[in-house]
Design an enzyme around this catalytic site. Structure first.
Site, PDB file in Angstrom:
ATOM      1  N   SER A 119      31.404  56.173  80.120  1.00  9.77           N
ATOM      2  CA  SER A 119      32.416  55.305  79.504  1.00  9.77           C
ATOM      3  C   SER A 119      33.780  55.755  80.028  1.00  9.77           C
ATOM      4  O   SER A 119      33.936  56.905  80.459  1.00  9.77           O
ATOM      5  CB  SER A 119      32.359  55.467  77.982  1.00  9.77           C
ATOM      6  OG  SER A 119      33.525  54.927  77.383  1.00  9.77           O
TER       7      SER A 119
ATOM      8  N   TYR B  92      32.210  60.368  70.263  1.00  7.89           N
ATOM      9  CA  TYR B  92      31.764  59.442  71.314  1.00  7.89           C
ATOM     10  C   TYR B  92      32.380  59.841  72.656  1.00  7.89           C
ATOM     11  O   TYR B  92      31.680  59.967  73.667  1.00  7.89           O
ATOM     12  CB  TYR B  92      32.140  58.004  70.945  1.00  7.89           C
ATOM     13  CG  TYR B  92      31.724  56.975  71.973  1.00  7.89           C
ATOM     14  CD1 TYR B  92      30.429  56.466  71.995  1.00  7.89           C
ATOM     15  CD2 TYR B  92      32.628  56.511  72.929  1.00  7.89           C
ATOM     16  CE1 TYR B  92      30.039  55.526  72.944  1.00  7.89           C
ATOM     17  CE2 TYR B  92      32.258  55.570  73.881  1.00  7.89           C
ATOM     18  CZ  TYR B  92      30.959  55.077  73.887  1.00  7.89           C
ATOM     19  OH  TYR B  92      30.585  54.148  74.838  1.00  7.89           O
TER      20      TYR B  92
END
Ligand code: NAP
Length: 252
Positions: A157, A170
């Site tokens: 990501s 995350y």
């Protein structure tokens, strides 16, 4: 090279005769990847925690005329070493060898500053986003070594390359994913025909994206099916010499 991946046009039989595991195959990008790999000839192992969603992916593949997939229900938040070993044994017995492994399943977790981040959420997220990538790759390595060549793809990501406030565990987990990818790639690159790379899907219209950006118009982002060229590039022979790289599925 990444531009080529985004523009890659796969032959229809790219993955014919190949066996590929996709985690989080019941929704979002994982479902799209499973359907896309099957449409290019792969026998896909649909791994996820929700039987019903996996059955919907199974039905979509069979209805489209793809090779019959295999459903494996596993909650990666609570999977033990024994679960991974059993899964590997079943895959070896059913398929013999494995040509691809897409680590796609992930949790977003709470959007909070780290100093308020609950430890329970941190641990669950790390189990799904990081530990599963380590354990599943390790467990499935014998099956991948048994194939003439194999491709492991981790899902990264943007916040796994540059940390951002309120992205909590995350973001940290995606840095760890990049690290896992690099270490596996370095270890396996010279000792096996298993290559290991990362892909950052970029903003894509899924339930995770909508949860992370509730004020955003969902349709401003591509659908998962629209970002598949890079996934096909990494899973197929065109990336045979690509190892230890982190690619973007979108962007200029
Ligand atoms: P998604 O729609 O929320 O899909 C995530 C998948 O992971 C779901 O199938 C989910 O299963 C599965 N999963 C979650 N916890 C699990 C568990 N404990 N055990 C097994 N499976 C579990 O999200 P997505 O957007 O498609 O995300 C796919 C990947 O892309 C993720 O790695 C994400 O971090 C990454 N990514 C996405 C974007 C984006 O804009 N969408 C951007 C950058 C990176 P359930 O369906 O049962 O919940």
């Amino acid at each position: 090279m990444t531009t080529n991946a985004r523009l890659y046009r796969a032959p229809p039989d790219l993955l014919a005769g190949r066996n590929v595991v996709v985690t989080g195959a019941g929704d979002g990008i994982g479902k799209a990847a499973a359907l896309c790999f099957a449409a290019h000839g792969a026998t896909v192992v649909l791994l996820g925690r929700a039987q019903q969603k996996l059955e919907a992916s199974y039905d979509a593949i069979v209805t489209a005329g793809g090779p019959e997939p295999i459903i494996q229900v596993l909650d990666l938040a609570h999977a033990t070493e024994e679960h991974y070993a059993t899964l590997a044994t079943q895959i070896e017995e059913q398929l013999g060898c494995l040509h691809g492994l897409l680590h796609n399943a992930a949790l977003l977790g709470p959007r909070k500053p780290l100093d308020q981040y609950p430890l329970r959420d941190w641990r669950e997220l790390m189990a799904v986003n990081v530990e599963a990538g380590f354990m599943l790759t390790r467990a499935l390595l014998p099956a991948m070594r048994a194939a003439p060549a194999a491709s492991v793809v981790f899902t990264s990501s943007g916040v796994g390359r540059r940390g951002k406030a309120f992205w909590g565990a995350y973001a940290v987990s995606k840095f760890a994913v990049e690290g896992l990818c690099q270490v596996f790639a370095d270890e396996l690159g010279s000792t096996s025909a298993v290559r290991v790379n990362c892909i950052n899907p970029g903003a894509t219209n899924t339930s995770m994206r909508r949860a992370a950006y509730p004020a955003e118009t969902p349709t401003r982002n591509p659908e998962p099916a629209g970002i598949m060229p890079s996934y096909l590039f990494l899973m197929g022979d065109a990336s045979r010499d690509v190892n230890g790289q982190s690619l973007d599925a979108q962007g200029g």
